[in-house]
Design a protein around this motif. Structure first.
Motif, mmCIF file in Angstrom:
data_model
loop_
_atom_site.group_PDB
_atom_site.id
_atom_site.type_symbol
_atom_site.label_atom_id
_atom_site.label_comp_id
_atom_site.label_asym_id
_atom_site.label_seq_id
_atom_site.Cartn_x
_atom_site.Cartn_y
_atom_site.Cartn_z
ATOM 1 N N CYS A 27 12.023 -4.644 -4.909
ATOM 2 C CA CYS A 27 10.703 -5.036 -5.431
ATOM 3 C C CYS A 27 9.999 -5.996 -4.478
ATOM 4 O O CYS A 27 8.798 -5.878 -4.224
ATOM 5 C CB CYS A 27 10.846 -5.688 -6.808
ATOM 6 N N THR A 31 6.671 -5.014 -2.378
ATOM 7 C CA THR A 31 5.438 -5.792 -2.563
ATOM 8 C C THR A 31 4.967 -6.368 -1.239
ATOM 9 O O THR A 31 3.778 -6.326 -0.911
ATOM 10 C CB THR A 31 5.659 -6.933 -3.577
ATOM 11 N N VAL A 35 1.480 -4.904 0.239
ATOM 12 C CA VAL A 35 0.286 -5.760 0.306
ATOM 13 C C VAL A 35 -0.439 -5.583 1.634
ATOM 14 O O VAL A 35 -1.656 -5.741 1.711
ATOM 15 C CB VAL A 35 0.686 -7.251 0.078
ATOM 16 N N TYR A 69 7.921 0.938 -6.598
ATOM 17 C CA TYR A 69 7.049 0.213 -7.543
ATOM 18 C C TYR A 69 6.368 -0.965 -6.853
ATOM 19 O O TYR A 69 5.188 -1.224 -7.072
ATOM 20 C CB TYR A 69 7.832 -0.341 -8.740
ATOM 21 N N GLY A 70 7.151 -1.702 -6.046
ATOM 22 C CA GLY A 70 6.598 -2.886 -5.388
ATOM 23 C C GLY A 70 5.428 -2.555 -4.492
ATOM 24 O O GLY A 70 4.403 -3.241 -4.493
ATOM 25 N N TYR A 73 2.341 -1.709 -6.630
ATOM 26 C CA TYR A 73 1.695 -2.935 -7.132
ATOM 27 C C TYR A 73 0.949 -3.631 -6.001
ATOM 28 O O TYR A 73 -0.186 -4.063 -6.171
ATOM 29 C CB TYR A 73 2.760 -3.887 -7.682
ATOM 30 N N GLY A 74 1.624 -3.750 -4.844
ATOM 31 C CA GLY A 74 0.994 -4.425 -3.706
ATOM 32 C C GLY A 74 -0.253 -3.715 -3.239
ATOM 33 O O GLY A 74 -1.216 -4.345 -2.798
ATOM 34 N N THR A 77 -3.268 -4.907 -5.079
ATOM 35 C CA THR A 77 -3.693 -6.239 -4.621
ATOM 36 C C THR A 77 -4.596 -6.109 -3.409
ATOM 37 O O THR A 77 -5.659 -6.737 -3.332
ATOM 38 C CB THR A 77 -2.457 -7.098 -4.264
ATOM 39 N N GLY A 114 -1.940 -5.497 -13.090
ATOM 40 C CA GLY A 114 -0.535 -5.816 -13.349
ATOM 41 C C GLY A 114 -0.097 -5.458 -14.753
ATOM 42 O O GLY A 114 0.961 -4.838 -14.949
ATOM 43 N N LEU A 372 8.490 -7.089 -11.212
ATOM 44 C CA LEU A 372 7.232 -7.013 -10.470
ATOM 45 C C LEU A 372 6.118 -7.813 -11.117
ATOM 46 O O LEU A 372 5.257 -8.348 -10.420
ATOM 47 C CB LEU A 372 6.813 -5.547 -10.302
ATOM 48 N N ASN A 376 4.369 -10.549 -8.894
ATOM 49 C CA ASN A 376 2.984 -10.321 -8.475
ATOM 50 C C ASN A 376 1.975 -11.310 -9.030
ATOM 51 O O ASN A 376 1.139 -11.812 -8.289
ATOM 52 C CB ASN A 376 2.562 -8.889 -8.823
ATOM 53 N N TRP A 383 0.888 -13.785 -1.589
ATOM 54 C CA TRP A 383 0.417 -12.496 -1.065
ATOM 55 C C TRP A 383 -0.969 -12.644 -0.437
ATOM 56 O O TRP A 383 -1.293 -11.958 0.538
ATOM 57 C CB TRP A 383 0.396 -11.436 -2.169
#
Length: 503
Positions: A27, A31, A35, A69-70, A73-74, A77, A114, A372, A376, A383
């Motif tokens: 994760c 991320t 990012v 997943y990371g 999510y990133g 962002t 998120g 996460l 996050n 980040w």
């Protein structure tokens, strides 16, 4: 009751200290690299795949799932704060997320992404757990002719649901199939299309193509954009919690996106990209509430729904991979490569022969989604600092990391040159507006389709009617032909093109 017993086994595996550590590392790494502008889940997994070689199979797949997943999510962002989608599924998040950031509402936009992602991820994993057993039982009814027909359907689906021009998508599938032919013929043992290059007798490395086209190609593309084009909203991220009015508006959107993503994730060639576009289109067709921002001008529903849809689709795309052994999209094709590296044959036998891996991976998805949210939202400041680092300092480190990773797989310098070549090809694809994901699907599914085609013909003594006389294979081929015929109709073709319009 059986489902709860399976999940109990899975959580028992996932909650061991070693697997928890690898889930967290996955994760965090996902991320961290997700990012970075322009580097999404596909490039991230391709670059970090060699890092899992020395790990046990369960830990390796849990870590790769965490990276997936990371990075996703990133990617949201980056889309919200820099106006650069980390991945194709984050393209529609840019439209309203970036506008919210410009109006000083980057915090609620990140929170909406998120929360929507976490909820959809949990629901998608529940759908995966519920459908796994019945679909695996169906998969045991499949023979070589059924698997061949299923792969034909997968390739047709990849063409139909790929973003952009149909002809270009077909060309990319064809190129992937041709690249898959390079190497030694399984039946005769004769090298084909190797051009007397010894290194090509084993075929072109899966990691070489993935890392070159998606990793290096994206890096070269990012370097072509001036540094001034990146406007990072580092000062505007405050007050992460959305208002009560925001919650009231975004929850129905999250539910709609989750439902849509859960269905579209299972389809061959669909996955997160199609789900996010479809969810955004659906939201635009629902009426605006009084005082609500217009879509394209900072509407929170335009962030929450696509993010929920792409995360739900990400989870349910594991269903055809784990139950049938067929990757429905490019990221799942990478997961097939990872499983093959660890001597695991994707398909229905995974559940029976290795239940700890199967259910441990599913349980780790819930744990990874929870990790996460913690990684996050509270740590968003870290980040943002990473985003403000000049790209000219980041890309040499990424290139070096990729080169070390590729070299470590076979200890062969030839692979590094091949990655460089495919990096240039990947950049050309971007400049020409070609979607490279169908190429990877063609490369993975092509040899599998050829092997099952040959096996079916051997068993039927060369009788091609075996594909029509067996009900399952005939049904799958009919579905592929219907899908192809429908998408060629002028009205549907026009609707399909409009669905992928970003603004």
């Amino acid at each position: 009751m059986e489902l709860f017993n399976h999940l109990a086994l899975g959580f028992g595996v996932a909650f061991t200290p070693v697997n928890l550590m690898y889930a967290f590392v996955g994760c965090l790494l996902g991320t961290l690299i997700g990012v970075l502008p322009g580097i999404g889940p596909l490039a991230t997994i391709a670059m970090l795949l060699p890092a899992t070689y020395a790990l046990p199979p369960v830990a390796a797949l849990i870590m790769l799932a965490g990276i997936y997943y990371g990075a996703q999510y990133g990617g949201s962002t980056t889309a919200i704060l820099v106006n650069l989608p980390g991945e194709a599924s984050s393209v529609v998040t840019v439209i309203d997320g970036y506008q919210m950031a410009r109006k000083g509402r980057a915090g609620p936009a990140l929170a909406a992404a998120g929360i929507g992602s976490f909820f959809a991820g949990c629901v998608g994993t529940l759908v995966l757990a519920a459908f796994a057993v019945p679909l695996t039982e169906v998969a045991f009814m499949f023979g070589p002719s059924e698997y061949c027909a299923l792969m034909v359907l997968g390739l047709v689906g990849a063409v139909v649901l790929a973003s952009g021009d149909l002809l270009k998508a077909f060309g990319m599938i064809l190129l992937g199939l041709l690249l898959g032919l390079v190497g030694t013929d399984v039946n005769s043992g004769i090298a084909r299309y190797s051009f007397d290059i010894p290194e090509l007798t084993d075929g072109i490395g899966f990691i070489v193509i993935a890392m070159g086209v998606f990793g290096y190609g994206e890096i070269i593309s990012n370097l072509s954009h001036p540094e001034s084009a990146r406007e990072v909203f580092t000062a505007n991220v405050h007050g992460l919690m959305p208002t009560r009015q925001d919650f009231k508006r975004m929850w129905p959107a999250i539910l709609r996106g989750t439902g849509l993503g859960s269905v579209l994730g299972i389809l061959p060639g669909g996955g997160a990209v199609m789900a996010s576009f479809a969810a955004y289109t659906w939201e635009k067709k629902t009426r605006l509430h009084p005082g609500e921002e217009l879509f394209g001008e900072g509407n929170i529903r335009g962030v929450a729904s696509p993010e929920a849809a792409n995360n739900a689709a990400s989870q349910t795309s594991f269903i055809p991979l784990l139950t049938l052994g067929i990757p429905p999209n490019a990221v799942m094709a990478l997961m097939v490569g990872a499983m093959t590296i660890h001597n695991i044959q994707p398909g229905p036998q995974v559940m029976t022969s290795n239940p700890e891996l199967f259910w441990g991976l599913i349980a780790s998805m819930w744990i990874g989604n929870a990790m996460l949210v913690v990684l996050n939202l509270p740590l968003i400041g870290i980040w943002i600092k990473l985003l403000s680092v000049p790209y000219r300092w980041l890309f040499p480190a990424i290139v070096l990391f990729c080169a070390i990773g590729v070299y470590s797989t076979n200890n062969n310098v030839f692979d590094i040159w091949m990655v460089g070549l495919f990096g240039i090809i990947g950049y050309l694809f971007i400049k020409l507006g070609l979607e490279p994901a169908p190429l990877l699907l063609g490369f993975i599914l092509g040899p599998m389709m050829e092997e099952n085609l040959r096996r079916a013909l051997l068993l039927s003594r060369g009788d091609w009617t075996v594909f029509a006389t067996r009900p399952l294979s005939a049904g799958l081929l009919l579905a592929a032909l219907t899908l192809l015929a429908l998408v060629l109709l002028p009205a549907i073709r026009k609707t399909r093109e409009l669905a992928f319009v970003e603004d």
